[in-house]
Design a protein around this motif. Structure first.
Motif, PDB file in Angstrom:
ATOM      1  N   TRP A   1       1.181  -0.464   0.341  1.00  0.00           N
ATOM      2  CA  TRP A   1       0.243   0.358  -0.204  1.00  0.00           C
ATOM      3  C   TRP A   1       1.021   1.061   0.475  1.00  0.00           C
ATOM      4  CZ3 TRP A   1      -4.148  -2.323  -1.204  1.00  0.00           C
ATOM      5  CH2 TRP A   1      -4.248  -3.749  -1.199  1.00  0.00           C
ATOM      6  N   PHE A   2       2.095   0.720   0.890  1.00  0.00           N
ATOM      7  CA  PHE A   2       3.066   2.451   0.299  1.00  0.00           C
ATOM      8  C   PHE A   2       3.778   2.856  -1.097  1.00  0.00           C
ATOM      9  CE2 PHE A   2       3.045   0.792   4.817  1.00  0.00           C
ATOM     10  CZ  PHE A   2       3.917   2.010   6.102  1.00  0.00           C
ATOM     11  N   VAL A   3       3.314   1.574  -1.650  1.00  0.00           N
ATOM     12  CA  VAL A   3       4.193   1.960  -2.913  1.00  0.00           C
ATOM     13  C   VAL A   3       2.994   2.211  -3.316  1.00  0.00           C
ATOM     14  CG1 VAL A   3       4.527   0.295  -5.204  1.00  0.00           C
ATOM     15  CG2 VAL A   3       5.333  -0.717  -3.116  1.00  0.00           C
ATOM     16  N   TRP A   4       1.457   1.210  -3.769  1.00  0.00           N
ATOM     17  CA  TRP A   4       0.801   2.227  -4.390  1.00  0.00           C
ATOM     18  C   TRP A   4       0.384   4.160  -3.979  1.00  0.00           C
ATOM     19  CZ3 TRP A   4       0.574  -0.417  -8.292  1.00  0.00           C
ATOM     20  CH2 TRP A   4      -0.231  -1.869  -8.414  1.00  0.00           C
ATOM     21  N   SER A   5       0.204   3.943  -3.026  1.00  0.00           N
ATOM     22  CA  SER A   5       0.018   5.716  -2.230  1.00  0.00           C
ATOM     23  C   SER A   5       0.744   6.653  -2.282  1.00  0.00           C
ATOM     24  CB  SER A   5      -0.356   5.458  -1.459  1.00  0.00           C
ATOM     25  OG  SER A   5      -1.772   4.814  -1.166  1.00  0.00           O
TER      26      SER A   5
END
Length: 570
Positions: free
Chosen positions: A278-282
């Protein structure tokens, strides 16, 4: 001459931290202690509801037994919910704020505890987790076995969950990684509700944190790999709290700003070590939003406020890198070499659809009917409601970090989703883009709930309770709290039962197969579930080699002939 009625306490507003009283009324002067106490209450309720599954009798391999077991769980949920409501009704006379806090925390624990209890029923009398030794469950067991043998993990994958499974196997389940994975998985399922509630309590009052945070977490319940989505439901509000602290820099002492930033950075680092997707997508949306907030702060509050904000962000970065710096470096260094070619069932779905997330195993029926037909130009009414919620939230909360962060995370995920999907054919890689559906749905649910919160706040005076519009006869705080908790408790119970039902053992090509595999596979010590068909089980594989990926037979087969089980990580 009658005196004016006393205004009812506003249960939607945070009490001022400056009101330090010796009385424990509302724990007004000790917000940190209050949050810890609420957390303990939520976890205790979740574990109690999960443990209640042991008192339910059923045969999980028969449909009538599954229905009976789920109904038995609902009876126990109603009993526990009734106890919470009765206690709330009586105790609100003396300590209304504290009572609502603990009651809401307890309901958040029951919300996910009922799903964990349902999965526990599906795995009755087997020590295996969902899917036994297959797929991602097998990979995690192989990693845990390697850790117990002193070997190292793949540096590109977040280490916390495999290490936790290995520790549990070594010290609790007598060296059985499968049994350890089952226990740890049930624990993470049970803690989803408390994690969502407590994270949003950093930003919202209790009933709103319960109604917005936990409700938006309901579609994120994934008992097969629960460690992934528990990070998503906590990541968004914690990041919002960090940027809210940046916004409040003009009013904060620099030391307090740095301490707050450091603690939030540590929390984000811990979540990164659990699951980093989720860090990557955000990331893109978070960076752009941070820059915009800093520019706005410089214009409105001057250089001193910008320095204080720098203390906050610097301490947050230091805390994050102290825990997750090595994992972040490994993730970035392997970014160009890591290619995901696994075709999810929804790889073929029209790319703008995200309104329902069905995991990787939707079942055979969904393959021919997905996505569901929409009522307005192919777009469903539920999606339209989410978009209306987005519009209202941005219109009323464009200065609130609690609104801007979910919007930025959704925008970032949407852009990356379209980027990877548009290059899927040319690059012959999927790159996990269907996972963005979960983030988009979760963030838009949050924004819709926040829209309701902002509309309610604007439509009431300071004496109103729960943010309802002004009525000729305003309900009392006790009636509002009990009614809200009752409705949300029933909603959470229904959602938990529906989620658990999908994982009941059945050979349906979907998530029911995961529990079926656990029921028909003997454990490492030869124990066979009493409910296995014919009383016989297949023998397990070698725990050191189980879950190893099959050879990659090519993305062309995957893309042109249908979903194909290519190698992938959990």
């Amino acid at each position: 001459m009658t005196s004016a009625p006393t205004a009812a306490p506003d249960l939607t507003r945070q009490p001022p931290a400056s009101r330090g009283r010796r009385s424990t009324r509302g724990l007004q002067g000790r917000p940190t202690f209050s949050l810890v106490a609420e957390g303990l209450t939520a976890v205790a309720a979740a574990l109690l509801m999960t443990a209640a599954a042991s008192t339910v009798e059923l045969n999980p391999m028969m449909r009538i037994g599954q229905v009976s077991g789920l109904a038995g769980l609902q009876l126990r949920l109603l009993l526990l919910l009734g106890c919470v409501l009765v206690a709330c009704a009586f105790l609100m006379r003396r300590r209304p704020l504290a009572t609502v806090r603990f009651a809401a925390a307890a309901v958040s624990g029951l919300a996910s505890g009922v799903t964990a209890a349902g999965v526990s029923l599906a795995l009755r009398d087997t020590t295996w987790p969902l899917n036994a030794q297959g797929g991602d469950a097998g990979n995690l067991q192989a990693w845990a076995t390697a850790l117990m043998e002193g070997k190292s993990l793949d540096g590109g994958y977040p280490p916390v969950y495999p290490h936790l499974v290995a520790w549990t196997a070594e010290y609790i389940t007598d060296g059985q990684p499968g049994y350890a994975l089952k226990l740890v998985g049930l624990l993470f399922v049970a803690l989803l509700g408390p994690a969502a509630y407590l994270s949003w309590r950093l930003l919202l009052p209790p009933l709103w944190a319960l109604g917005i945070g936990v409700t938006a977490a309901l579609p994120m319940m994934q008992p097969y790999k629960p460690y992934t989505n528990i990070v998503l439901v906590a990541f968004v509000p914690v990041l919002a709290k960090l940027l809210q602290t940046v916004q409040r820099a003009p009013r904060l002492p620099r030391r307090k700003a740095a301490v707050t930033g450091g603690l939030l950075g540590l929390l984000l680092g811990l979540m990164f070590l659990v699951y980093s997707g989720w860090f990557v997508w955000s990331a893109a949306g978070a960076v752009v939003l941070t820059v915009v907030l800093l520019v706005r702060l410089r214009r409105t509050a001057g250089a001193d406020a910008l320095v204080t904000a720098g203390y906050t962000l610097g301490a947050a970065a230091a805390g994050f890198l102290a825990l997750a710096g090595i994992s972040l470096f490994r993730l970035l260094s392997s970014a160009g070499a890591t290619v995901d070619r696994y075709c999810y069932f929804d790889t073929y779905t029209e790319p703008t659809y995200f309104a329902m997330w069905r995991d990787d195993l939707p079942g055979t029926d969904a393959l021919n009917t997905w996505p569901l037909p929409g009522e307005l130009g192919g777009v469903g009414l539920f999606t339209i409601v989410l978009l209306v919620g987005l519009a209202v939230a941005l219109a009323l909360g464009s200065d609130r970090a609690s609104v801007l962060v979910p919007a930025a995370c959704a925008a970032s995920a949407l852009l990356m989703r379209y980027w990877y999907a548009s290059h899927m054919e040319s690059n012959q890689a999927v790159m996990l883009y269907p996972r963005t559906s979960a983030q988009l749905l979760h963030c838009l649910l949050l924004l819709t709930g926040l829209a309701c919160f902002l509309v309610a706040r604007r439509g009431t005076d300071t004496g109103a309770v729960l943010g309802v519009v002004r009525l000729s006869r305003r309900p009392g705080p006790r009636a509002v709290a009990v009614g809200t908790l009752c409705a949300l408790g029933l909603l959470f119970g229904m959602a938990g039962s529906a989620t658990a039902d999908k994982y009941m053992p059945k050979q349906d090509g979907g998530t029911g197969n995961l529990a079926w595999e656990a029921q028909v596979t003997a454990d490492q010590r030869g124990h066979c579930s009493a409910y296995a068909p014919g009383g016989t089980c297949r023998q397990p594989g070698d725990p050191a080699t189980v879950g190893q990926p099959e050879p990659d037979l090519g993305i062309l087969t995957c893309l042109h002939l249908g979903p194909f089980p290519n190698a992938r990580k959990p």
